[in-house]
Design a protein around this motif. Sequence first.
Motif, PDB file in Angstrom:
ATOM      1  N   GLU A   1       0.874  -1.168   0.000  1.00  0.00           N
ATOM      2  CA  GLU A   1       0.000   0.000   0.000  1.00  0.00           C
ATOM      3  C   GLU A   1       0.910   1.216   0.000  1.00  0.00           C
ATOM      4  N   VAL A   2       1.043   1.833  -1.158  1.00  0.00           N
ATOM      5  CA  VAL A   2       2.016   2.895  -1.354  1.00  0.00           C
ATOM      6  C   VAL A   2       1.336   4.242  -1.142  1.00  0.00           C
ATOM      7  N   ALA A   3       2.038   5.153  -0.469  1.00  0.00           N
ATOM      8  CA  ALA A   3       1.483   6.471  -0.177  1.00  0.00           C
ATOM      9  C   ALA A   3       1.216   7.256  -1.457  1.00  0.00           C
ATOM     10  N   ASP A   4       0.214   8.098  -1.393  1.00  0.00           N
ATOM     11  CA  ASP A   4      -0.180   8.961  -2.508  1.00  0.00           C
ATOM     12  C   ASP A   4       0.674  10.230  -2.464  1.00  0.00           C
ATOM     13  N   PRO A   5       1.604  10.410  -3.407  1.00  0.00           N
ATOM     14  CA  PRO A   5       2.483  11.581  -3.340  1.00  0.00           C
ATOM     15  C   PRO A   5       1.732  12.881  -3.605  1.00  0.00           C
ATOM     16  N   GLU A   6       1.752  13.760  -2.615  1.00  0.00           N
ATOM     17  CA  GLU A   6       1.114  15.084  -2.695  1.00  0.00           C
ATOM     18  C   GLU A   6      -0.373  15.005  -3.027  1.00  0.00           C
ATOM     19  N   GLY A   7      -0.985  13.867  -2.751  1.00  0.00           N
ATOM     20  CA  GLY A   7      -2.408  13.717  -3.043  1.00  0.00           C
ATOM     21  C   GLY A   7      -2.742  13.729  -4.521  1.00  0.00           C
TER      22      GLY A   7
ATOM     23  N   ASP B   1       9.321   9.437  -9.287  1.00  0.00           N
ATOM     24  CA  ASP B   1       9.769   8.181  -8.678  1.00  0.00           C
ATOM     25  C   ASP B   1       8.691   7.584  -7.783  1.00  0.00           C
ATOM     26  N   ALA B   2       7.999   8.432  -7.025  1.00  0.00           N
ATOM     27  CA  ALA B   2       6.943   7.941  -6.140  1.00  0.00           C
ATOM     28  C   ALA B   2       5.777   7.380  -6.938  1.00  0.00           C
ATOM     29  N   LEU B   3       5.439   8.006  -8.058  1.00  0.00           N
ATOM     30  CA  LEU B   3       4.345   7.504  -8.893  1.00  0.00           C
ATOM     31  C   LEU B   3       4.725   6.186  -9.563  1.00  0.00           C
ATOM     32  N   VAL B   4       5.975   6.051  -9.975  1.00  0.00           N
ATOM     33  CA  VAL B   4       6.432   4.780 -10.539  1.00  0.00           C
ATOM     34  C   VAL B   4       6.337   3.680  -9.488  1.00  0.00           C
ATOM     35  N   ARG B   5       6.657   4.011  -8.260  1.00  0.00           N
ATOM     36  CA  ARG B   5       6.540   2.996  -7.198  1.00  0.00           C
ATOM     37  C   ARG B   5       5.079   2.569  -7.016  1.00  0.00           C
ATOM     38  N   VAL B   6       4.154   3.505  -7.069  1.00  0.00           N
ATOM     39  CA  VAL B   6       2.729   3.146  -6.996  1.00  0.00           C
ATOM     40  C   VAL B   6       2.374   2.211  -8.151  1.00  0.00           C
ATOM     41  N   LEU B   7       2.799   2.574  -9.351  1.00  0.00           N
ATOM     42  CA  LEU B   7       2.480   1.783 -10.539  1.00  0.00           C
ATOM     43  C   LEU B   7       2.989   0.353 -10.426  1.00  0.00           C
ATOM     44  N   ARG B   8       4.130   0.172  -9.840  1.00  0.00           N
ATOM     45  CA  ARG B   8       4.734  -1.163  -9.818  1.00  0.00           C
ATOM     46  C   ARG B   8       4.436  -1.956  -8.553  1.00  0.00           C
ATOM     47  N   GLU B   9       4.078  -1.289  -7.456  1.00  0.00           N
ATOM     48  CA  GLU B   9       4.034  -1.989  -6.175  1.00  0.00           C
ATOM     49  C   GLU B   9       2.712  -1.930  -5.448  1.00  0.00           C
ATOM     50  N   ASP B  10       1.785  -1.013  -5.810  1.00  0.00           N
ATOM     51  CA  ASP B  10       0.562  -0.880  -5.028  1.00  0.00           C
ATOM     52  C   ASP B  10      -0.420  -1.999  -5.364  1.00  0.00           C
ATOM     53  N   ARG B  11      -1.088  -2.501  -4.340  1.00  0.00           N
ATOM     54  CA  ARG B  11      -2.004  -3.632  -4.516  1.00  0.00           C
ATOM     55  C   ARG B  11      -3.329  -3.229  -5.154  1.00  0.00           C
ATOM     56  N   ASP B  12      -3.622  -1.932  -5.202  1.00  0.00           N
ATOM     57  CA  ASP B  12      -4.885  -1.428  -5.739  1.00  0.00           C
ATOM     58  C   ASP B  12      -4.714  -1.144  -7.231  1.00  0.00           C
ATOM     59  N   GLY B  13      -5.395  -1.934  -8.072  1.00  0.00           N
ATOM     60  CA  GLY B  13      -5.283  -1.743  -9.507  1.00  0.00           C
ATOM     61  C   GLY B  13      -5.741  -0.367  -9.956  1.00  0.00           C
TER      62      GLY B  13
ATOM     63  N   GLU C   1      11.155   9.003 -23.764  1.00  0.00           N
ATOM     64  CA  GLU C   1      12.146   8.084 -23.207  1.00  0.00           C
ATOM     65  C   GLU C   1      11.922   7.881 -21.712  1.00  0.00           C
ATOM     66  N   GLN C   2      11.621   8.969 -21.009  1.00  0.00           N
ATOM     67  CA  GLN C   2      11.366   8.875 -19.573  1.00  0.00           C
ATOM     68  C   GLN C   2      10.096   8.069 -19.311  1.00  0.00           C
ATOM     69  N   LEU C   3       9.082   8.284 -20.127  1.00  0.00           N
ATOM     70  CA  LEU C   3       7.826   7.561 -19.935  1.00  0.00           C
ATOM     71  C   LEU C   3       8.007   6.066 -20.173  1.00  0.00           C
ATOM     72  N   VAL C   4       8.693   5.693 -21.257  1.00  0.00           N
ATOM     73  CA  VAL C   4       8.889   4.275 -21.548  1.00  0.00           C
ATOM     74  C   VAL C   4       9.644   3.586 -20.429  1.00  0.00           C
ATOM     75  N   ALA C   5      10.691   4.215 -19.919  1.00  0.00           N
ATOM     76  CA  ALA C   5      11.455   3.616 -18.816  1.00  0.00           C
ATOM     77  C   ALA C   5      10.571   3.393 -17.594  1.00  0.00           C
ATOM     78  N   ALA C   6       9.618   4.304 -17.380  1.00  0.00           N
ATOM     79  CA  ALA C   6       8.750   4.198 -16.204  1.00  0.00           C
ATOM     80  C   ALA C   6       7.708   3.105 -16.342  1.00  0.00           C
ATOM     81  N   ILE C   7       7.146   2.927 -17.544  1.00  0.00           N
ATOM     82  CA  ILE C   7       5.964   2.071 -17.675  1.00  0.00           C
ATOM     83  C   ILE C   7       6.226   0.707 -18.277  1.00  0.00           C
ATOM     84  N   LEU C   8       7.349   0.504 -18.950  1.00  0.00           N
ATOM     85  CA  LEU C   8       7.564  -0.748 -19.677  1.00  0.00           C
ATOM     86  C   LEU C   8       7.407  -1.992 -18.797  1.00  0.00           C
TER      87      LEU C   8
END
Length: 366
Positions: A139-145, A205-217, A234-241
């Motif tokens: 359960e990853v924190a919501d960065p800045e809401g 970085d915090a949003l990427v962590r949510v994308l990869r680790e949070d249990r809530d789809g 390039e930054q987007l692909v590295a984050a989402i691939l």
Amino acid sequence: MKRLVLGLALLSGCATTRQPEPPAAPAAAAPASEAPRKPDSVYVFEGVEVFGSRKVPREKLLALITLPAPGTRLDMEKDQQAFVTSLVESKKRLTDAYTFAFIRMSVIQDKNHTMRVTVDLVDAGDEWRMPFSAEPAEEVADPEGLLAAWADYLKTFWRLRSEGAVPEWGMGTCRAPLGCYGGFDHPELAPLEQRFIEGVPRNADALVRVLREDRDGGKRMNALMLLTYLSSPEQLVAAILPSVRDPHEGVRNEVLRRLGSARQASKKPGLVPLDPVLEALWYPLASDRNKAGWTLVHLLEAEETVNRERILQKAGEVLVEMAGMRSELDHEPARKVLARLAGQDFGGDVGAWRHWLALSLGKRCH
């Protein structure tokens, strides 16, 4: 063409949440003087397509599905319950007759107020088509809401759409480099975007962590949509691939869509690797394969060195099946890929494509 999936997802196996897809192309905003209008609920039914079974002939599957005849007009305010009942009964007949690792019956509406049903199947024994990651457990924190703010934006957007205050089809403008969901043209929406423009880059970085680790789809989905405000393809692909194998279908759908957009926007060779796209063509849902198909189109358009032999070996079979579907969502990207590889276009002639594919693979085997 716009896809809108009703809340009629019928699954075997794990339950998932299906979110509506963003439209493929912008639509013009309604004139300011035009009064809000509730979307029309009447659709013309175009029929049923089945996809994915490599063991049971399509005709046998279609014979077990009892839905209105093509051309029937349906009012989805009045007729929806009866339609859902027919879907449920049809699904039961299919699962009583055959064993599937996955079955989904999706109702898809188009902007010309037609609708159809797509039955996506994975045969028992073909579970390799679903190589998805395990559900994250954190359960990853919501960065800045930001995630809550995006959820509020979507709630407002869909309220406005249901009221007819924003166009029923298409989307408005936004300032995300590779496009975003919905748009911010309406006065209630316009003030909301600046928070995402400013907040996403400093919380990437915090949003990427949510994308990869949070249990809530749903949170993962919102994180992905926010990441479109990153500064470069390039930054987007590295984050989402890594999320191309996400167990949530909405996340996979948007990852594949954004990979295609990034490939179009960037001149960097090899930005989007080929193998994950070819794998995704075999995933179980139409939303998986048509986005993977378009990403493959963009890869072929952008890079002369794409391994055409590997495409045919790994995905020739599924591309040929897609090319024969009535749905433009499936057949258009598949036919574009095949025509580019073949140097000729057989359109929807599956027999001709199969013959060409066999010859092509045979030549490469000698």
